[in-house]
Design an enzyme around this catalytic site. Structure first.
Site, PDB file in Angstrom:
ATOM      1  CE  LYS A  77      37.132 -89.259  -8.957  1.00  0.00           C
ATOM      2  NZ  LYS A  77      37.063 -89.477 -10.294  1.00  0.00           N
ATOM      3  CE1 TYR A 133      21.490 -59.784   1.569  1.00  0.00           C
ATOM      4  CE2 TYR A 133      22.355 -61.895   1.500  1.00  0.00           C
ATOM      5  CZ  TYR A 133      22.413 -60.467   1.687  1.00  0.00           C
ATOM      6  OH  TYR A 133      23.446 -60.041   2.285  1.00  0.00           O
TER       7      TYR A 133
END
Length: 364
Positions: free
Chosen positions: A35, A253
């Site tokens: 999956k 940042y």
């Protein structure tokens, strides 16, 4: 590719890990869990590599199952969430796909379906996970209803353990007791996921369903003493900048990291746009030119910054390993407050997948 953000998939390691799973319960059939694009490793490449070694595949839904059939893989394929509406039933029948049955409406839909090829079913019992499945007191009735339908072929039992990563948890014993009280011994049973398989929690299961362990990451909180797994994915980037920054200089940042001294800082060509976790804290381990180094500063969309004081000779173009043999994905996941499953699954399409056999250079 001019920009390096690459996931190298070691196929030999994949095969090794499936062998570890099979060795745990040699008499059991193996359904390899594919999956979420084989946990980010590539659905079809992984399926083809394991085709001669596995007895079946497990996926979450029809959209993951049909490409396997289109590719010519005729193994048993189990849809772990079953079908989502009655319209999918004829497709499951036509392509010989198995369905997990976990809700009464699914039984009613099968009763009303117009199909010529019966669907093999896996009756799921909720023994304590609290997600999908019939409660133990309703399981016998559900089984009786399924067996009465011409649209249903074989029926097997399954459940899911909520505490398999800590096998000695009291809840595990309780769940297994509940499951044992429900299951008809004459009917085929599947139980163990990766954690339960590695722990040997169910030595008599006729099917095991290894997932994360196939990809080389242990789901166990304490993996000591359990069979060694080999990392399958190596995620790497490259240094695109190396420079010395003075003491007091911010990095990234918000200047989350401030240089405590004059120090070399590298920038690597990977970021959250590639699926690397944006919330990775300072100190998250990476490897630069074979040396362990910590991430510093906030992760950007396309770049991360690395403290190169442990690799002062590093240069532009040097390889940066985000996870693989070192550091392990589980180590990175722990630093980021998540699990290896999420790291693998969140990689974006712009990360190139390269498939290798033999040594790290693809030889052999």
């Amino acid at each position: 590719m001019s920009r390096t953000a690459r996931a190298t998939i070691r196929l030999d390691a994949l095969r090794h890990n499936l062998g570890v799973a099979r060795a745990q319960i040699p008499t059991a059939n193996v359904m390899a869990v594919l999956k979420a694009d084989a946990y980010g490793h590539g659905l079809l490449p992984v399926a083809h590599e394991l085709a001669a070694l596995t007895d079946g595949y497990a996926v979450s839904c029809l959209e993951e199952a049909l490409p396997l059939r289109t590719a010519g893989l005729m193994h048993r394929i189990i849809l772990l969430e079953g079908f989502f509406d009655a319209g999918e039933i004829p497709v499951l029948s036509a392509h010989r796909l198995d369905a997990v049955i976990h809700q009464p409406w699914q039984i009613q839909a099968l009763a009303e379906a117009d199909i010529t090829t019966p669907i093999d079913c896996w009756l799921k019992v909720d023994t304590g996970m609290g997600r999908l499945g019939f409660l133990p007191e309703d399981a016998a009735s559900a089984l009786e209803q399924l067996l009465a339908l011409d649209t249903v072929g074989s029926v097997r039992w399954m459940t899911h353990l909520a505490h398999a990563d800590t096998p000695d948890h009291a809840g595990t014993a309780t769940q297994m007791q509940r499951f044992g009280e429900v299951v008809n011994d004459a009917r085929a049973v599947t139980l163990p996921n990766s954690a339960a398989t590695l722990s040997g929690l169910e030595p008599f299961a006729d099917w095991i369903r290894p997932g994360i362990m196939l990809y080389g990451a242990s789901p166990l909180i304490d993996a000591d003493g359990h069979p060694p797994l080999q990392p399958v994915m190596r995620l790497e980037a490259a240094l695109i900048s190396v420079k010395w920054l003075p003491a007091g200089h911010g990095v990234g940042y918000g200047s989350r990291f401030v240089c405590p001294e004059s120090m070399p800082v590298g920038v690597a060509s990977i970021g959250y746009g590639d699926g690397y976790p944006r919330h990775a804290p300072d100190g998250t381990p990476v490897q630069v030119a074979g040396r362990p180094c910590p991430l510093i500063g906030k992760v950007s969309m396309d770049m991360i910054a690395v403290d190169l004081r442990n690799a002062p000779m590093a240069a532009v173009g040097d390889r940066v390993v985000l996870w693989g043999e070192a550091p392990l994905a589980t180590t990175v996941a722990t630093a980021c407050g998540t699990i290896s499953y999420e790291l693998f699954c969140r990689l974006t399409p712009r990360v190139e997948r390269v498939y290798r056999r033999g040594d790290e250079h693809g030889q052999g």
